[in-house]
Design a protein around this motif. Structure first.
Motif: not given
Length: 600
Positions: A101, A8-11, A61, A98-99, A94, A127, A77, A214
């Motif tokens: 947030a 999982r990629n998120f900010s 990150t 990501c996918e 950023s 997102l 991440n 990424r």
């Protein structure tokens, strides 16, 4: 090697001070990345200045391993982003990596202007947004009201927003659960040729440039030759890894993963943010859709107080430039201040932070001139000049017309301060677009000229609203205006550091204001000093600083008046000669203080 379905990629996005960095701290602690001994507040904010001011400047990150109760280990991440409007470009890049947030909203303050701006950026990048209500342990927290606000103002469903307190660690587990269940995994194929996006880069004195990437498709590993599409340079990958927050060297990084690599790259300027990285042999690769490069909007001159420090300043700026690609500079010279640099910044906070870092990390004493914006000047022969410095203004006879940059500002303000905020925007030549309500707060959208905003609009807005108003802006373009250059003359000599561009209708009142201020700011000398404001050859305002006088007739007592007259005339002639050859010292504080506008 982690399957993409377990990544999982998120900010984390939010308004300033709504608790992004604190939530990152708790997530890092929960996943056991850092022992309790190493844990400190805001662990991802590495710069001293970030820790002191309690703000995040650089997006950071970190990779977390979350042991789910099903026995699956998820790779999370996390990107902690800044909340301040000057660093909005850090947020945009950023989010592009990501996918999902996590939107953090303060349960006591509710939705603010920056919350909105960041959510819109996230939605543009398509997102998935997971709302989290922070600070529910505060007595002023009102979760139901804030959920309604999120639904009304932003328009995303907040019925299952996670209520937490990042400070005490209350319910933070639930955030990890929600990330795994509600945010989408990345897509990507290990067997395709390498394609990766350059998210960020910084300079390390041992490794050269460390590049944060990424990976979209394929695999990146040590010993591989890669090519950066925008610069066309090729490099050999020396090491790959990830941050847990410490560097951790890995065999390879696969699709959907965020990690770093080093490849003996010398200059950060070579690694453009948003660039696409591909395998060297792959010549047909299409670049990924990039994001907007950071455009400097505020320019100001930086001069060393001691002229001998000029070379040190040049070196210091070069080193800062290594880590901050959004900061640009070129040399300039000024009659009053000697040699220095004209620098471009993203906004006033960025300017403040860069000058503070120069003074702190490199022990320099600096003079900053008035910030100005970029004007477009159309000449009568059809050429276009971009002017960064009011002192460079060409002869008005040759100018056809001038354009100045305009912004669209979104201001959220409680009802009782609305009148004062409207007046402030009108005073700064604003045009009102819309006025809507969200609960008890008004949401204003105004178009304003950037040069009216750039100096002290934010301070004024905060002071008239007792700190309750929040403000966010973006550029909308240039418009033709009737602008003139106002120069200030002290003792009949123009002071180029104080010349400013003003709207013709405002010039006389601004001129009078500046002369009155300088009269108080410049100390008395032994001779009379006239302070004048001029447009072209026409003086529009004048103040006089009186001379310090010695009583030369003290030793004459009695006798003829002609004896006294003789002494007074002698003094007068001396003062006249002094005024001709005397130099006026203008203190450093006067430069900044003279430019702040008092709205009478």
């Amino acid at each position: 090697m982690t399957e993409t379905s377990h990544i999982r990629n998120f900010s984390i996005i939010a308004h300033i001070d709504h608790g992004k960095s604190t939530l990152s701290d708790r997530l890092i602690q929960l996943c056991g990345n850092v022992t309790n001994r190493e844990m400190k507040e805001q662990i991802l904010d590495s710069m001293d200045i970030e820790r002191e001011r309690g703000i995040t400047i650089k997006a950071q990150t970190v990779r977390l391993d979350y042991h789910h109760k099903d026995g699956i280990v998820y790779q999370l991440n996390l990107m902690d982003t800044p909340g301040h409007v000057d660093f909005a470009y850090e947020v945009s890049r950023s989010l592009a990596a990501c996918e999902g947030a996590i939107l953090v909203v303060d349960a006591s303050q509710g939705v603010e202007a920056q919350t909105l701006a960041n959510v819109y950026t996230a939605l543009e990048n398509e997102l998935e947004i997971l709302p989290v209500l922070n600070k529910v342990d505060l007595p002023a927290a009102d979760t139901d009201r804030v959920k309604e606000q999120i639904e009304d103002v932003i328009g995303i469903d907040a019925s299952d927003a996670v209520p937490i307190s990042a400070k005490t660690g209350l319910n933070v587990e639930a955030v990890l659960e929600a990330i795994v269940e509600r945010l989408p995994p990345p897509k990507g194929d290990r067997n395709k040729p390498l394609k990766a996006m350059l998210v960020d880069s910084y300079y390390d004195s041992y490794l050269g440039v460390v590049v944060l990437v990424r990976v979209i498709e394929g695999v990146m590993k040590k010993g591989q030759k890669i090519r950066l599409i925008s610069t066309g340079t090729t490099h050999l990958v020396e090491r790959v890894g990830c941050f847990r927050p410490k560097q951790d060297i890995l065999e390879d990084i696969g699709p959907g993963e965020i990690g770093f690599f080093t490849a003996a790259i010398k200059e950060v300027a070579d690694t453009r943010v948003g660039d696409t990285i591909v395998d060297e042999k792959n010549t047909t690769a299409e670049p990924l859709p990039g994001f907007k490069p950071a455009q400097p909007v505020v320019f100001c001159g930086l001069f060393p107080i001691d002229a001998a420090d000029f070379e040190d300043l040049r070196e210091a700026m070069g080193r800062l430039r290594l880590n901050d690609a959004s900061f640009s500079f070129e040399t300039e010279s000024s009659a009053a201040l000697g040699f220095g640099f004209r620098c471009g910044f993203l906004g006033l906070l960025h300017l403040e932070i860069i000058t503070e870092r120069l003074e702190r990390e490199f022990n320099l004493d600096l003079i900053t001139t008035a910030p100005s914006v970029v004007y477009h000047i159309y000449m009568t022969d059809g050429t276009l000049i971009e002017m960064h410095n009011p002192a460079d203004m060409p002869d008005p006879v040759k100018i056809d017309h001038m354009e100045e940059p305009w912004i669209e500002a979104t201001i959220l303000v409680p009802d009782e301060y609305l009148g004062a905020v409207l007046k402030l925007c009108q005073d700064r030549r604003g045009r009102q677009k819309t006025l809507t309500y969200a609960g008890t707060r008004a949401m204003l959208i105004y178009e304003l000229p950037l040069n009216e905003v750039v100096f002290d609009f934010y301070d004024k807005l905060k002071s008239i609203s007792r700190g309750y108003a929040s403000f966010d802006y973006h550029m909308i373009g240039y418009e033709t205006e009737d602008l003139v250059k106002m120069s200030i003359m002290v003792n009949a000599e123009p002071v180029d550091a104080l010349s400013i561009i003003v709207h013709r209708s405002r010039s006389e009142s601004r001129g009078r204001q500046m002369c009155e201020k300088l009269k108080d700011l410049i100390p008395q000398h032994m001779f009379v000093i006239p302070v004048q404001a001029a447009i072209g050859g026409r003086i529009i305002a004048r103040e006089t600083i009186r001379a310090m006088r010695k009583d030369v007739t003290a030793k004459c007592y009695g006798g003829d008046i002609s004896r006294k007259r003789k002494l007074l005339d002698k003094q007068k002639a001396g003062k006249k000669k002094m005024r001709q050859f005397g130099k006026v010292d203008i203190p450093q504080t006067a430069f900044i203080a003279a430019l702040k506008m008092e709205d009478k």
